[in-house]
Motif scaffolding. Structure first.
Motif: not given
Length: 185
Positions: A67, A115, A90, A93, A109, A79-81, A111-113
């Motif tokens: 992302l 997503t 995760f 970052f 973080i 950040c990588q997911l 938004e990553a969660e």
């Protein structure tokens, strides 16, 4: 009268983003530029944090997303997911040192969660952090991550991950149980 900054936008990275993302990640963690923020690893590692090949690999890998977080079309963070079965990983970052301490990390973080719950239906987020990074681990703990005590060795001798300045580096797994999304959403 102060105006609020434009909102953040989140999008998947493309091949054309690779040079800017490598520069962003390097600036957040290595060298003198990284000392402008609080996430620097310059006191424990020299050399590179990543390279174009590493970033391209994350972008292209199945079940992986990188992302890009932008404001006004400028990348401020990434950040990588990675989908790993019942959990998501995760990583990678980075927040630009000039924008650290502005609350962006908390927003990213979250938004990553959101997503990984929405896109993959996972209920746990995993990450690894260099175990001597107590300030960074404490930041993640304030976001609900817990230390597991499960360690993996640092890849000494592989300069793709940097040149260690100390001999006690290892990665600790941190885990956060994610809230379930109500069925009505």
């Amino acid at each position: 009268m102060d105006t609020a900054p434009d909102p953040l936008t989140f999008r998947d990275a493309a091949e054309s983003d690779v040079p800017a993302l490598v520069a962003l990640i390097e600036s957040a963690y290595r060298g003198d530029a990284s000392r402008g923020g609080w996430t620097t690893e310059a006191d424990i590692l020299e050399g590179q944090r990543t390279d174009p090949e590493g970033v391209r690999t994350v972008i292209a890998a199945p079940g992986s997303r990188l992302l890009v977080v932008e404001r006004d079309g400028r990348p401020l963070a990434c950040c990588q997911l990675e989908h790993r079965g019942a959990a998501a990983y995760f990583g990678m970052f980075a927040v630009s040192p000039g924008h650290q301490g502005e609350g962006l990390g908390k927003q990213i973080i979250a938004e990553a969660e959101r997503t990984v719950r929405a896109d993959w239906g996972v209920l746990e987020m995993h990450m690894t952090v260099i175990s001597v990074r107590n300030d960074l681990i404490a930041w993640y703990e304030r976001r609900g991550y817990r230390r597991t005590g499960r360690m993996t060795p640092f890849p000494y001798g592989d300069e793709r991950f940097g040149i260690p300045l100390r001999d006690d580096l290892q990665f600790e797994l941190l885990i956060k149980r994610l809230a379930t999304v109500p069925a009505s959403q």
